[in-house]
Motif scaffolding. Structure first.
Motif, PDB file in Angstrom:
ATOM      1  N   LYS A 297      -8.274  -3.682  -2.583  1.00  0.00           N
ATOM      2  CA  LYS A 297      -8.381  -5.028  -3.156  1.00  0.00           C
ATOM      3  C   LYS A 297      -8.619  -6.082  -2.082  1.00  0.00           C
ATOM      4  O   LYS A 297      -9.294  -7.078  -2.328  1.00  0.00           O
TER       5      LYS A 297
ATOM      6  N   ALA B 183     -11.643   5.008  -9.136  1.00  0.00           N
ATOM      7  CA  ALA B 183     -10.817   4.114  -9.952  1.00  0.00           C
ATOM      8  C   ALA B 183      -9.398   4.033  -9.397  1.00  0.00           C
ATOM      9  O   ALA B 183      -8.806   2.948  -9.338  1.00  0.00           O
ATOM     10  N   ILE B 184      -8.858   5.155  -8.954  1.00  0.00           N
ATOM     11  CA  ILE B 184      -7.522   5.172  -8.371  1.00  0.00           C
ATOM     12  C   ILE B 184      -7.498   4.368  -7.077  1.00  0.00           C
ATOM     13  O   ILE B 184      -6.639   3.508  -6.875  1.00  0.00           O
TER      14      ILE B 184
ATOM     15  N   GLU C 197       0.838  -1.209   0.000  1.00  0.00           N
ATOM     16  CA  GLU C 197       0.000   0.000   0.000  1.00  0.00           C
ATOM     17  C   GLU C 197       0.871   1.256   0.000  1.00  0.00           C
ATOM     18  O   GLU C 197       0.630   2.197  -0.765  1.00  0.00           O
TER      19      GLU C 197
ATOM     20  N   GLU D 230       2.611   1.835  -3.394  1.00  0.00           N
ATOM     21  CA  GLU D 230       1.699   2.304  -4.439  1.00  0.00           C
ATOM     22  C   GLU D 230       1.187   3.717  -4.179  1.00  0.00           C
ATOM     23  O   GLU D 230       1.004   4.492  -5.120  1.00  0.00           O
TER      24      GLU D 230
ATOM     25  N   GLU E  90     -13.126   9.133 -11.139  1.00  0.00           N
ATOM     26  CA  GLU E  90     -11.683   8.979 -11.326  1.00  0.00           C
ATOM     27  C   GLU E  90     -11.001   8.644 -10.000  1.00  0.00           C
ATOM     28  O   GLU E  90     -10.120   7.783  -9.942  1.00  0.00           O
TER      29      GLU E  90
ATOM     30  N   GLU F  53      -9.568   2.101  -5.893  1.00  0.00           N
ATOM     31  CA  GLU F  53      -9.887   0.683  -6.036  1.00  0.00           C
ATOM     32  C   GLU F  53      -8.697  -0.140  -6.511  1.00  0.00           C
ATOM     33  O   GLU F  53      -8.659  -1.347  -6.337  1.00  0.00           O
ATOM     34  N   GLY F  54      -7.704   0.527  -7.083  1.00  0.00           N
ATOM     35  CA  GLY F  54      -6.509  -0.163  -7.533  1.00  0.00           C
ATOM     36  C   GLY F  54      -5.473  -0.396  -6.447  1.00  0.00           C
ATOM     37  O   GLY F  54      -4.495  -1.111  -6.668  1.00  0.00           O
ATOM     38  N   LEU F  55      -5.686   0.181  -5.277  1.00  0.00           N
ATOM     39  CA  LEU F  55      -4.712   0.038  -4.191  1.00  0.00           C
ATOM     40  C   LEU F  55      -4.911  -1.270  -3.426  1.00  0.00           C
ATOM     41  O   LEU F  55      -6.027  -1.796  -3.334  1.00  0.00           O
TER      42      LEU F  55
END
Length: 113
Positions: free
Chosen positions: A89, A80-81, A41, A44, A77, A83-85
């Motif tokens: 997840k 989306a950012i 985490e 990223e 936006e 949710e990718g972390l």
């Protein structure tokens, strides 16, 4: 303030210049569960900061999460950012999104008298 100046200020649609994201550890999630994901985490989120997507970041005063100010044009936006972390997840955090922009009442100061 006249009714027409208020109407003029309200006629402008708000401009989103960023999104505040408030992350809170979900109920029932242990510290060990969160800490197992933290190295990934952190890497990223630092990369997002270096890429200009995270403008500011803070620890919550209650110790239950963090607050990010993202440099995004809308909530979609930002989602989306986030949710990718890795923590997203793993589904261990709740996310609250608040679009922000210039203070709309300031337009009243700029209106012709």
């Amino acid at each position: 303030m006249t009714k027409s100046s208020v109407a003029q200020a309200q006629a402008f649609s708000p401009t989103t210049t960023g999104v505040i994201v408030i992350l809170t550890v979900k109920a029932g999630v242990t510290r060990d569960q969160v800490m197992a994901v933290m190295p990934a985490e952190i890497r990223e989120t630092v990369q997002l900061y270096l890429n200009g997507k995270i403008r500011e970041w803070y620890s919550r005063g209650d110790g239950r999460g963090v607050v990010f100010l993202l440099d995004t044009r809308d909530v979609a936006e930002a989602q989306a950012i986030m949710e990718g972390l890795p923590l997203a997840k793993e589904n261990v955090m709740d996310h609250e999104y608040v679009a922000i922009g210039p203070l709309l009442p300031l337009r009243l100061l700029m209106a012709n008298p």
